[in-house]
Scaffold this active site. Sequence first.
Site, mmCIF file in Angstrom:
data_model
loop_
_atom_site.group_PDB
_atom_site.id
_atom_site.type_symbol
_atom_site.label_atom_id
_atom_site.label_comp_id
_atom_site.label_asym_id
_atom_site.label_seq_id
_atom_site.Cartn_x
_atom_site.Cartn_y
_atom_site.Cartn_z
ATOM 1 N N THR A 46 0.745 -1.167 -0.005
ATOM 2 C CA THR A 46 0.179 -0.049 -0.092
ATOM 3 C C THR A 46 0.839 1.200 -0.060
ATOM 4 O O THR A 46 1.974 1.379 0.312
ATOM 5 C CB THR A 46 -0.993 0.108 1.226
ATOM 6 O OG1 THR A 46 -0.061 0.119 2.384
ATOM 7 C CG2 THR A 46 -1.977 -1.042 1.257
ATOM 8 N N ASN A 48 0.709 4.634 1.832
ATOM 9 C CA ASN A 48 0.129 5.169 2.891
ATOM 10 C C ASN A 48 0.222 6.663 3.193
ATOM 11 O O ASN A 48 1.120 7.429 2.864
ATOM 12 C CB ASN A 48 0.967 4.596 4.352
ATOM 13 C CG ASN A 48 0.972 3.244 4.149
ATOM 14 O OD1 ASN A 48 0.008 2.342 4.004
ATOM 15 N ND2 ASN A 48 2.322 2.592 4.343
ATOM 16 N N GLU A 95 -4.791 3.722 3.383
ATOM 17 C CA GLU A 95 -4.000 2.779 2.775
ATOM 18 C C GLU A 95 -4.464 2.315 1.568
ATOM 19 O O GLU A 95 -5.320 1.847 1.591
ATOM 20 C CB GLU A 95 -3.726 1.428 3.638
ATOM 21 C CG GLU A 95 -2.977 1.821 5.073
ATOM 22 C CD GLU A 95 -3.137 0.433 5.793
ATOM 23 O OE1 GLU A 95 -2.060 -0.030 6.003
ATOM 24 O OE2 GLU A 95 -4.000 0.118 6.296
#
Length: 165
Positions: A46, A48, A95
């Site tokens: 991900t 973030n 995320e």
Amino acid sequence: MSVQPLIESAAARRIPAAVPADGTVVIVEGIVEHGDARGRQLGFPTANLSLHDMQVLDGVWAAVAEVAPDESLIAAVSIGRRRTFYAGGGERLLEAHLLDFDRDIYGQTLRVALHAKLRTQRSFASVEDLTAQLRRDVGATRAWAAEQYHSCQAPTKPGSRGILP
């Protein structure tokens, strides 16, 4: 925060923002930060963004993420405190799992348009249960994208993923 519809250009992978009937789209913009790499360990890396005091609803969303002025990608986005790993707290994050993406964008601005809430946040009994749900979330995101943007591919395999180093 402002809302700006994107212009479609398949060659540049630019995906237009689908504006809901009431004309509102929630946009979150920030600098991509390093996390604890748990998403990568689970097979769902991900990008973030810290939310600080931003008022954005927790949940899992189908979204469009703009990684560059002429490049937007479909993303499965989680907003919340990662309750499976941080029982009572933890930092509240956005995320974004950018589908079919494999570049390092740490330190760059990411602009995320949240379109369809897929589910609420919850904790899972095991990492296996969480991973199975993440596969379903990515599948649901791909299905949403295929419905919204006919040039996008429908899900071909549940575990299909992009990679963010």
